[in-house]
Design an enzyme around this catalytic site. Structure first.
Site, PDB file in Angstrom:
ATOM      1  N   ARG A  46       0.853  -1.208   0.000  1.00  0.00           N
ATOM      2  CA  ARG A  46       0.000   0.000   0.000  1.00  0.00           C
ATOM      3  C   ARG A  46       0.880   1.246   0.000  1.00  0.00           C
ATOM      4  NH1 ARG A  46      -1.853   1.475   4.589  1.00  0.00           N
ATOM      5  NH2 ARG A  46      -2.574  -0.580   5.269  1.00  0.00           N
ATOM      6  N   TYR A  98     -16.618  16.295 -15.560  1.00  0.00           N
ATOM      7  CA  TYR A  98     -17.068  14.907 -15.626  1.00  0.00           C
ATOM      8  C   TYR A  98     -18.141  14.703 -14.538  1.00  0.00           C
ATOM      9  CZ  TYR A  98     -17.185   9.945 -14.682  1.00  0.00           C
ATOM     10  OH  TYR A  98     -17.617   8.669 -14.442  1.00  0.00           O
ATOM     11  N   ASP A 172      -7.461  18.888 -14.064  1.00  0.00           N
ATOM     12  CA  ASP A 172      -7.767  17.558 -14.584  1.00  0.00           C
ATOM     13  C   ASP A 172      -7.353  17.564 -16.055  1.00  0.00           C
ATOM     14  OD1 ASP A 172      -8.952  15.309 -15.756  1.00  0.00           O
ATOM     15  OD2 ASP A 172     -10.675  15.350 -14.405  1.00  0.00           O
ATOM     16  N   LYS A 197      -7.988   6.492 -19.213  1.00  0.00           N
ATOM     17  CA  LYS A 197      -8.253   7.026 -20.545  1.00  0.00           C
ATOM     18  C   LYS A 197      -6.980   7.000 -21.397  1.00  0.00           C
ATOM     19  CE  LYS A 197     -12.320   7.408 -18.878  1.00  0.00           C
ATOM     20  NZ  LYS A 197     -12.368   7.877 -17.536  1.00  0.00           N
TER      21      LYS A 197
HETATM   22  O1  P1T Z   1     -13.404   6.746 -14.195  1.00  0.00           O
HETATM   23  P1  P1T Z   1     -12.214   7.196 -13.378  1.00  0.00           P
HETATM   24  O2  P1T Z   1     -10.920   6.597 -13.800  1.00  0.00           O
HETATM   25  O3  P1T Z   1     -12.469   7.113 -11.910  1.00  0.00           O
HETATM   26  O4  P1T Z   1     -12.002   8.762 -13.732  1.00  0.00           O
HETATM   27  C1  P1T Z   1     -12.955   9.742 -13.475  1.00  0.00           C
HETATM   28  C2  P1T Z   1     -12.813  10.882 -14.450  1.00  0.00           C
HETATM   29  C3  P1T Z   1     -12.175  12.053 -14.045  1.00  0.00           C
HETATM   30  N1  P1T Z   1     -12.004  13.092 -14.893  1.00  0.00           N
HETATM   31  C4  P1T Z   1     -12.438  13.047 -16.163  1.00  0.00           C
HETATM   32  C5  P1T Z   1     -12.233  14.222 -17.065  1.00  0.00           C
HETATM   33  C6  P1T Z   1     -13.079  11.897 -16.637  1.00  0.00           C
HETATM   34  O5  P1T Z   1     -13.487  11.879 -17.914  1.00  0.00           O
HETATM   35  C7  P1T Z   1     -13.282  10.797 -15.777  1.00  0.00           C
HETATM   36  C8  P1T Z   1     -13.999   9.563 -16.209  1.00  0.00           C
HETATM   37  N2  P1T Z   1     -14.822   9.769 -17.331  1.00  0.00           N
HETATM   38  C9  P1T Z   1     -15.611   8.824 -17.942  1.00  0.00           C
HETATM   39  C10 P1T Z   1     -15.734   7.557 -17.512  1.00  0.00           C
HETATM   40  C11 P1T Z   1     -16.333   9.305 -19.138  1.00  0.00           C
HETATM   41  O6  P1T Z   1     -16.819   8.493 -19.950  1.00  0.00           O
HETATM   42  O7  P1T Z   1     -16.424  10.529 -19.299  1.00  0.00           O
END
Ligand code: P1T
Length: 382
Positions: A46, A98, A172, A197
């Protein structure tokens, strides 16, 4: 090192014991100690795991940071940043985020006494007007998800720091990636990614990242990462590291295809508005040109027929574009923000900023351009 070398070599060393060029996947939770507290730098996974360390060093390198941190999701990376704050602190965030970020802010952290204002970041005065002595964090997403608005990172950061140097600015950077823009070099304190992503790039993992250029901030974030425990596992760390190595060539192709799709949609008789920062008519095109190297693979648009039925007919009939949440993988995806990724935002708020039923978001992959355009054309003309 130049960026295209950093994606491959940044922060990386061949493995000591064998010279392995890729770090082994260290499937271990714990590490032998010769005497209590005597160990080789690793105690418990961890806190740190060598595969995750290799990835975190790569994350730091590609964003031009001194430290990187890998989390079990993008949202857990955001959660880590918010845990720097105390009840009563105020956060100013963009009004297009998001849906899951908005949900975390308004439904989780609000009940622990954090106060959020959501403002249109197009005008820096909207941000500075909201600053009080309680403001501790400004949260930017640029380009925004899903409306592709652009915030001027340098101008906003300078204006915020001018009022109060201690306010943290976090960006972000999921949609842009460090290939297109590097917020730390523009004055931001923290860069965050959903590494699910583009950094991972292959739709095979869920992960978050934070990068910083400040030892004290790094120490605080590492403490929270360790104490709260939402760490990335070794297999996912290996996959993400493999993904990062091709980030620059993927982003080149995403940007080429994104531009082609945006231009195609712009001239299509069934399409109303197209939101792509690379289009000259995009209201923030000049800011995008200033702070981004190219414009990436995310494109949103509205159909002329504003009914939900017309949107669903299109969404059900693409074949190269898969109807799915998420983005940033090699394959093209199509998404309906109002019923999918942004359904957690109350309808009145969604409509206020323009997330209507006619809005469609594309994550343009790296397939052949002709196949992508043909697929869209067929589904639009049904
Ligand atoms: O899904 P996760 O890895 O927890 O990330 C969240 C997140 C944070 N910031 C942005 C700009 C994002 O696009 C996302 C996740 N977005 C999607 C799953 C989507 O389809 O837009």
């Amino acid at each position: 090192m130049k960026f295209n070398t950093k994606t491959i070599h940044g922060g990386q060393q061949h493995e000591e014991a064998t010279g392995a060029v890729m770090p082994p996947v260290f499937f271990t939770s714990t590490y032998a100690q010769s005497s209590p507290g005597q160990h080789k730098g690793y105690e418990y996974s961890r806190g740190a795991n060598p595969t995750r360390t290799a990835l975190e060093n790569s994350f730091a390198a590609i964003e031009g940071g001194s430290h990187g941190f890998a989390f079990s999701s993008g949202l857990s990376a955001i959660d880590c940043v918010l845990r720097l704050l105390n009840p009563g602190d105020e956060i100013i965030a963009g009004d297009d985020l998001y849906g899951g970020t908005y949900r975390m802010f308004t439904r989780l952290f609000k009940k622990y006494g954090l106060e959020f204002s959501f403002v249109d970041m197009n005008d820096v005065a909207n941000v500075t007007d909201k600053i009080t002595e309680k403001t501790k964090l400004v949260w930017l997403e640029t380009p925004t998800n899903p409306l592709m608005k652009i915030a001027d990172i340098q101008v906003i950061t300078a204006a915020v720091k001018d009022v109060d140097d201690s306010i943290l600015v976090a960006v972000d950077n999921t949609f842009a990636t460090p290939y297109l823009q590097q917020p730390l070099s523009l004055g931001a304190d923290i860069v965050m990614h959903s590494a699910t992503k583009y950094l991972g790039g292959h739709s095979d993992l869920v992960m978050g990242a934070l990068m910083v250029n400040n030892a004290k901030l790094a120490e605080d974030l590492h403490f929270i990462q360790f104490a709260a425990g939402a760490v990335a596992g070794p297999m996912d760390s290996f996959l993400a590291l493999r993904g990062v190595k091709t980030l620059h060539i993927r982003m080149q192709r995403h940007s080429e295809n994104g531009r082609a799709v945006a231009n195609f949609l712009k001239n299509h008789s069934k399409v109303d508005e197209v939101y792509y920062p690379g289009l000259e008519e995009h209201p923030n095109h000049n800011i995008a040109k200033k702070q981004m190297k190219d414009f990436g693979g995310m494109v949103s648009f509205r159909l002329k027929d504003k009914s939900k039925e017309a949107a669903f007919k299109f969404l059900e009939n693409t074949h190269v574009f898969t109807l799915a949440e998420s983005l940033g993988g090699v394959e093209s995806l199509v998404n309906h923000p109002s019923t999918m990724t942004h359904a957690s935002i109350p309808e009145v708020e969604r409509l206020k900023i323009g997330i209507t039923d006619s809005l469609i978001r594309l994550s343009v992959g790296i397939e052949d351009e002709d196949d992508l355009l043909q697929d869209l054309d067929k589904a639009l003309n049904l």
